[in-house]
Design a protein around this motif. Sequence first.
Motif, PDB file in Angstrom:
ATOM      1  N   LEU A   1       0.580  -1.371  -0.322  1.00 36.60           N
ATOM      2  CA  LEU A   1      -0.301   0.340  -0.319  1.00 36.60           C
ATOM      3  C   LEU A   1       0.855   0.838   0.202  1.00 36.60           C
ATOM      4  N   TYR A   2       0.373   2.595  -1.134  1.00 35.00           N
ATOM      5  CA  TYR A   2       1.440   3.496  -0.897  1.00 35.00           C
ATOM      6  C   TYR A   2      -0.172   4.755  -0.742  1.00 35.00           C
ATOM      7  N   ASP A   3       0.648   5.070   0.248  1.00 36.34           N
ATOM      8  CA  ASP A   3      -0.191   6.572   0.401  1.00 36.34           C
ATOM      9  C   ASP A   3       1.382   8.180   1.184  1.00 36.34           C
ATOM     10  N   TRP A   4       0.241   9.043   0.860  1.00 34.24           N
ATOM     11  CA  TRP A   4       0.543  10.252   0.550  1.00 34.24           C
ATOM     12  C   TRP A   4       0.032  11.212   1.164  1.00 34.24           C
ATOM     13  N   SER A   5       0.363  12.434   2.165  1.00 32.55           N
ATOM     14  CA  SER A   5      -0.359  13.442   2.508  1.00 32.55           C
ATOM     15  C   SER A   5       0.655  14.214   3.018  1.00 32.55           C
ATOM     16  N   ASP A   6       0.392  16.087   3.587  1.00 34.31           N
ATOM     17  CA  ASP A   6       0.402  16.444   4.053  1.00 34.31           C
ATOM     18  C   ASP A   6       0.689  16.802   5.665  1.00 34.31           C
ATOM     19  N   TYR A   7       1.065  17.302   6.444  1.00 36.56           N
ATOM     20  CA  TYR A   7       0.946  17.024   8.214  1.00 36.56           C
ATOM     21  C   TYR A   7       1.933  18.049   8.301  1.00 36.56           C
ATOM     22  N   VAL A   8       1.987  18.396   9.348  1.00 40.42           N
ATOM     23  CA  VAL A   8       2.563  19.361  10.446  1.00 40.42           C
ATOM     24  C   VAL A   8       3.242  19.283  11.126  1.00 40.42           C
ATOM     25  N   SER A   9       4.243  18.606  11.652  1.00 36.65           N
ATOM     26  CA  SER A   9       5.124  18.153  12.048  1.00 36.65           C
ATOM     27  C   SER A   9       4.959  18.839  13.733  1.00 36.65           C
ATOM     28  N   LYS A  10       5.915  18.021  14.679  1.00 36.41           N
ATOM     29  CA  LYS A  10       6.274  18.581  16.163  1.00 36.41           C
ATOM     30  C   LYS A  10       6.894  19.587  16.018  1.00 36.41           C
ATOM     31  N   SER A  11       8.430  20.272  14.891  1.00 35.03           N
ATOM     32  CA  SER A  11       8.366  21.304  14.469  1.00 35.03           C
ATOM     33  C   SER A  11       7.526  22.242  14.131  1.00 35.03           C
ATOM     34  N   GLY A  12       7.016  21.848  13.835  1.00 35.08           N
ATOM     35  CA  GLY A  12       5.292  23.353  13.385  1.00 35.08           C
ATOM     36  C   GLY A  12       5.744  23.774  12.105  1.00 35.08           C
ATOM     37  N   PHE A  13       6.109  22.756  11.663  1.00 40.47           N
ATOM     38  CA  PHE A  13       6.762  22.881   9.956  1.00 40.47           C
ATOM     39  C   PHE A  13       5.552  21.670   8.661  1.00 40.47           C
ATOM     40  N   LEU A  14       5.027  22.557   7.989  1.00 37.33           N
ATOM     41  CA  LEU A  14       4.233  21.773   7.023  1.00 37.33           C
ATOM     42  C   LEU A  14       5.565  20.922   6.459  1.00 37.33           C
ATOM     43  N   ARG A  15       5.261  19.882   6.382  1.00 37.27           N
ATOM     44  CA  ARG A  15       6.032  18.273   5.900  1.00 37.27           C
ATOM     45  C   ARG A  15       5.086  17.508   4.338  1.00 37.27           C
ATOM     46  N   SER A  16       5.248  17.198   3.667  1.00 36.69           N
ATOM     47  CA  SER A  16       5.078  16.095   2.062  1.00 36.69           C
ATOM     48  C   SER A  16       5.351  14.774   2.949  1.00 36.69           C
ATOM     49  N   GLN A  17       4.893  13.582   2.934  1.00 37.63           N
ATOM     50  CA  GLN A  17       5.488  12.371   3.097  1.00 37.63           C
ATOM     51  C   GLN A  17       4.688  11.199   2.642  1.00 37.63           C
ATOM     52  N   GLU A  18       5.448  10.499   1.676  1.00 37.27           N
ATOM     53  CA  GLU A  18       5.144   9.648   0.681  1.00 37.27           C
ATOM     54  C   GLU A  18       5.349   7.957   1.845  1.00 37.27           C
ATOM     55  N   GLU A  19       4.555   7.300   1.571  1.00 38.33           N
ATOM     56  CA  GLU A  19       4.900   5.838   2.553  1.00 38.33           C
ATOM     57  C   GLU A  19       4.571   4.988   1.558  1.00 38.33           C
ATOM     58  N   LEU A  20       4.856   3.592   1.803  1.00 40.21           N
ATOM     59  CA  LEU A  20       4.964   2.299   1.539  1.00 40.21           C
ATOM     60  C   LEU A  20       5.193   1.398   2.228  1.00 40.21           C
ATOM     61  N   LEU A  21       4.202   0.335   2.811  1.00 43.20           N
ATOM     62  CA  LEU A  21       3.668   0.171   3.125  1.00 43.20           C
ATOM     63  C   LEU A  21       3.675  -1.489   2.772  1.00 43.20           C
ATOM     64  N   LEU A  22       4.727  -2.464   3.676  1.00 46.87           N
ATOM     65  CA  LEU A  22       4.869  -3.807   2.598  1.00 46.87           C
ATOM     66  C   LEU A  22       4.323  -4.953   3.773  1.00 46.87           C
ATOM     67  N   PRO A  23       4.153  -6.003   3.418  1.00 39.12           N
ATOM     68  CA  PRO A  23       3.709  -7.029   4.458  1.00 39.12           C
ATOM     69  C   PRO A  23       4.731  -8.060   4.047  1.00 39.12           C
ATOM     70  N   LEU A  24       5.423  -8.887   5.648  1.00 45.21           N
ATOM     71  CA  LEU A  24       6.055  -9.659   5.844  1.00 45.21           C
ATOM     72  C   LEU A  24       5.666 -11.333   6.101  1.00 45.21           C
ATOM     73  N   SER A  25       6.537 -12.241   5.476  1.00 43.42           N
ATOM     74  CA  SER A  25       5.217 -13.753   6.402  1.00 43.42           C
ATOM     75  C   SER A  25       6.263 -14.532   6.312  1.00 43.42           C
ATOM     76  N   ASP A  26       6.237 -15.488   7.336  1.00 42.03           N
ATOM     77  CA  ASP A  26       7.131 -16.463   7.105  1.00 42.03           C
ATOM     78  C   ASP A  26       6.404 -17.613   6.315  1.00 42.03           C
ATOM     79  N   ASP A  27       4.893 -17.449   6.468  1.00 41.55           N
ATOM     80  CA  ASP A  27       4.484 -19.086   5.429  1.00 41.55           C
ATOM     81  C   ASP A  27       3.779 -18.714   4.551  1.00 41.55           C
ATOM     82  N   ASP A  28       3.748 -17.029   3.763  1.00 44.02           N
ATOM     83  CA  ASP A  28       3.412 -16.651   2.973  1.00 44.02           C
ATOM     84  C   ASP A  28       2.017 -16.483   2.655  1.00 44.02           C
TER      85      ASP A  28
END
Length: 156
Positions: A113-140
């Motif tokens: 799964l891939y997602d993207w959005s803008d967030y305000v960080s703890k420091s107060g700056f607007l940041r753009s983030q992209e994230e990729l989530l990948l599954p892992l499995s011992d038995d497939d």
Amino acid sequence: MYPRTTDINLMLSRCLPSMRSFYHYWDSKRAGRCMPARRDIDPIEMKPWLPNIQLIDVGHNPRRMVYRLVGEVDVSFRGYNPTGRTVEECCIGLSAEETLRNYDIVIGKRTPLYDWSDYVSKSGFLRSQEELLLPLSDDDDLVNMVMTFAEVDVKG
């Protein structure tokens, strides 16, 4: 609508080059399977991506997701290290519900799964983030770990 997709072609067409190369690394480790196992992932081979990675252990019945490893990019973005804590208590995103939904999709459908959005960080700056989530499995079959890769940029 929350900005996410499981469409790999869409992800590859819009994501940053580093994310694309990380996806190809994960994909090469599948070796014809739905998803690789943790043992297939070599930290030495992943050295260029380590600052951007998270490993999340997934327990079932009941589901429990715990941060095992959190790279420095994510620690800096959050302003703290969530290693050893649950995703439910430490997740970041547009909302906790949407972030947890990302994990539900990856774990339930055994798909990237891939997602993207803008967030305000703890420091107060607007940041753009992209994230990729990948599954892992011992038995497939049962996802027992989710590996994420995130890129965060300060928006000017």
